[in-house]
Design a protein around this motif. Structure first.
Motif, mmCIF file in Angstrom:
data_model
loop_
_atom_site.group_PDB
_atom_site.id
_atom_site.type_symbol
_atom_site.label_atom_id
_atom_site.label_comp_id
_atom_site.label_asym_id
_atom_site.label_seq_id
_atom_site.Cartn_x
_atom_site.Cartn_y
_atom_site.Cartn_z
ATOM 1 N N LYS A 350 5.562 -20.817 107.422
ATOM 2 C CA LYS A 350 4.945 -19.625 108.009
ATOM 3 C C LYS A 350 5.457 -19.584 109.435
ATOM 4 C CE LYS A 350 0.740 -18.348 105.633
ATOM 5 N NZ LYS A 350 -0.678 -18.604 105.503
ATOM 6 N N SER A 355 3.389 -24.928 106.117
ATOM 7 C CA SER A 355 2.023 -24.664 105.686
ATOM 8 C C SER A 355 1.952 -24.880 104.172
ATOM 9 C CB SER A 355 1.665 -23.265 106.201
ATOM 10 O OG SER A 355 1.234 -22.452 105.237
ATOM 11 N N GLU A 357 0.122 -23.959 100.255
ATOM 12 C CA GLU A 357 -0.753 -23.178 99.378
ATOM 13 C C GLU A 357 -1.211 -24.112 98.273
ATOM 14 O OE1 GLU A 357 1.707 -20.185 97.678
ATOM 15 O OE2 GLU A 357 1.427 -18.804 99.352
ATOM 16 N N LYS A 383 -13.092 -20.069 96.612
ATOM 17 C CA LYS A 383 -12.007 -20.348 97.553
ATOM 18 C C LYS A 383 -12.560 -20.945 98.846
ATOM 19 C CE LYS A 383 -8.692 -16.714 96.487
ATOM 20 N NZ LYS A 383 -8.059 -15.511 97.005
ATOM 21 N N GLN A 387 -11.738 -24.601 100.369
ATOM 22 C CA GLN A 387 -11.177 -24.704 101.714
ATOM 23 C C GLN A 387 -12.040 -25.595 102.610
ATOM 24 O OE1 GLN A 387 -10.280 -20.795 103.109
ATOM 25 N NE2 GLN A 387 -8.160 -21.421 103.508
ATOM 26 N N THR A 397 -6.015 -27.564 106.445
ATOM 27 C CA THR A 397 -6.342 -26.204 106.028
ATOM 28 C C THR A 397 -5.218 -25.708 105.134
ATOM 29 O OG1 THR A 397 -7.323 -25.904 108.176
ATOM 30 C CG2 THR A 397 -6.974 -23.913 106.881
ATOM 31 N N SER A 399 -4.107 -22.433 102.248
ATOM 32 C CA SER A 399 -4.584 -21.212 101.606
ATOM 33 C C SER A 399 -4.725 -21.522 100.110
ATOM 34 C CB SER A 399 -3.670 -20.029 101.883
ATOM 35 O OG SER A 399 -2.373 -20.358 101.523
ATOM 36 N N LYS A 401 -4.926 -20.419 96.206
ATOM 37 C CA LYS A 401 -4.550 -19.402 95.215
ATOM 38 C C LYS A 401 -5.244 -19.751 93.905
ATOM 39 C CE LYS A 401 -1.510 -17.585 98.004
ATOM 40 N NZ LYS A 401 -1.804 -16.374 98.721
#
Ligand code: DLL
Length: 430
Positions: A350, A355, A357, A383, A387, A397, A399, A401
């Motif tokens: 990113k 980062s 996922e 989610k 998290q 941290t 993201s 999916k």
């Protein structure tokens, strides 16, 4: 044991010095001669061996015996390019079979068992390694290998094995397939499972034990050292893996400074083989992170035990300075009922930052509950929970999916948990 180890170490050192040019060179670089090894602690005078050394000497350059004495070749699955090649003499296969036979007994196996071997047969050491050990013990071995899951289920039902082995991710796959077919894995004859060849968590153990109503133990090994059986948990304690110390010396080092770390502290496992003839190996840096304890186990065995392997140094994800292993992420995920124990971590770029996922898959039950709608508020809530758990237990941290049931690829051998998409995602940004 120490007397035996020293004798065998001295033999091994002499053998590699005389027969393997790579080792003679490395010994000379460090100014060490076989006669300098007069105690076990002298092992630290010896050079390390790395995977790259095997690659540089591909295929047979590190063998210490003439080709005529080699009766088996295996290869490590490896990530890319040529496999790492390893070889065995008749004696090596004989010792390996004994070690694995002993390991199966440690796991709770008996000569009268039927044993379902779902490790892959082939260059991979899992299938044939367990097979020869099981036969040596006298159990009736079913060489089913990995894959063809429905047939595996039929044979489990028909042959009624007491023992089963395979990668934990594949055995989970078998359980799921059974459930899908309306069968209950708890009703099979299986009483114990010998799982390894990939990192897995305590939570995954609980999941597998509950799904099959079995005792599950962890088995560790690597081709370069021998294959499965370098260490195994006992069924009595399930608390650390007993190392076959009459055949291997273990050290734990700091991978940066290469200095030994104290017992109980995590570091990189390093093994030296003591009885191998075709491919004796000195201070092999495994890349695997674990700790050791020399305390006596409640089963009565006095061998050094290693902890569960947290992961390979190469698989460690570093996100904004925080190190995390996929197995630690697995521990968080398995506490949630809405998702199944299949996951993948995609590394992406990113901007200039790395980062991650985290791809998870919902259970069919939960999917029905939300009307197959992944934009449902309960999915958002899920989610946020993941998290939050990830942040509080792994300090990272990611993201999240959320994917529909059966969308994450199932493994038939070692599961692929980390997918590095940093190159392709970097290109997208330009
Ligand atoms: O995986 C040998 C094996 C077969 C072990 C069957 C256990 C059961 P390789 O393909 O050379 O050999 O891969 C070795 O797998 O360095 C670890 O990173 C990983 N590994 C093996 N066992 C475990 C385990 C076989 N119990 C590499 N827990 C090793 C975590 C494991 N990682």
């Amino acid at each position: 044991m120490e007397k035996l180890q020293l004798e065998r170490l001295q033999n091994t050192v002499k053998k590699v010095y005389e027969n393997v040019p790579h080792y003679k060179n490395e010994f000379e670089k460090l100014g060490v001669k076989p006669d300098d090894i007069t105690s076990l602690s002298d092992i630290t005078k010896l050079p390390f061996t790395k995977k790259q050394d095997l690659r540089n000497n591909y295929p047979f350059g590190l063998f210490a015996v003439p080709k005529e004495e080699v009766v088996r070749i295996h290869g490590s699955s490896g990530t890319s390019g040529k496999p790492t090649v390893v070889g065995y003499t008749k004696n090596d296969i004989n010792n390996w079979s004994d070690i694995v036979a002993r390991a199966i007994v440690t796991a709770g196996g008996k000569p009268s068992d039927i044993f379902h071997n779902a490790y892959g047969y082939g260059l991979f050491t899992g299938g044939l390694g367990l097979h020869f050990g099981a036969e040596r013990l006298g159990v009736a071995t079913v060489p089913i290998s990995g894959g063809n899951t429905e047939r595996q289920i039929t044979l489990i039902e028909d042959f009624e094995p007491r023992g089963i082995c395979g990668t934990p991710s594949y055995i989970l796959n078998i359980a799921e397939k059974m459930e899908e077919l309306g069968k209950d894995p708890r009703e099979t004859s299986v009483e114990y499972g010998i799982f390894g060849a990939e990192p897995w968590s305590e939570e995954m153990r609980t999941t597998l034990e509950q799904k099959f109503n079995i005792k599950a133990v962890d088995i560790y090994g690597l081709s370069e050292i021998m294959g499965p059986g370098v260490s195994i948990e006992c069924h009595e304690a399930q608390d650390g893996l007993h190392i076959a110390e009459d055949h291997f010396i273990v050290e734990v080092i700091d991978p940066e400074t290469l200095q030994p770390v104290p017992d109980g502290e995590d570091g990189e496992l390093v093994f030296t083989s003591l009885t191998k003839e075709a491919l004796p190996i000195i201070r092999y840096r495994t890349g695997d992170i674990a700790s050791i304890t020399r305390e006596k186990c409640i089963c009565g065995r006095t061998t050094t035990r290693m902890s569960r392997v947290k992961g390979r140094i190469d698989d460690m994800i570093i996100l904004r300075g925080v190190n995390v292993f996929p197995s630690e992420i697995e521990r968080c995920l398995l506490t949630l009922d809405e998702i199944v124990p299949h996951y993948q971590i995609h590394l992406i770029k990113k901007g200039s930052m790395d980062s991650a996922e985290l791809h998870v898959e919902v259970s069919s039950l939960f999917y029905n509950e939300i009307g197959e709608d992944l934009s449902h508020p309960l999915v958002e809530k899920l989610k946020r929970t993941i998290q939050h758990d990830m942040k509080s237990t792994c300090l990272v941290t990611m993201s999240i999916k959320v994917n529909p049931p059966k969308s994450i690829p199932r493994s038939e051998g070692k599961a692929i948990r980390v997918i590095d998409r940093r190159k392709e995602t970097e290109a997208l940004k330009v």
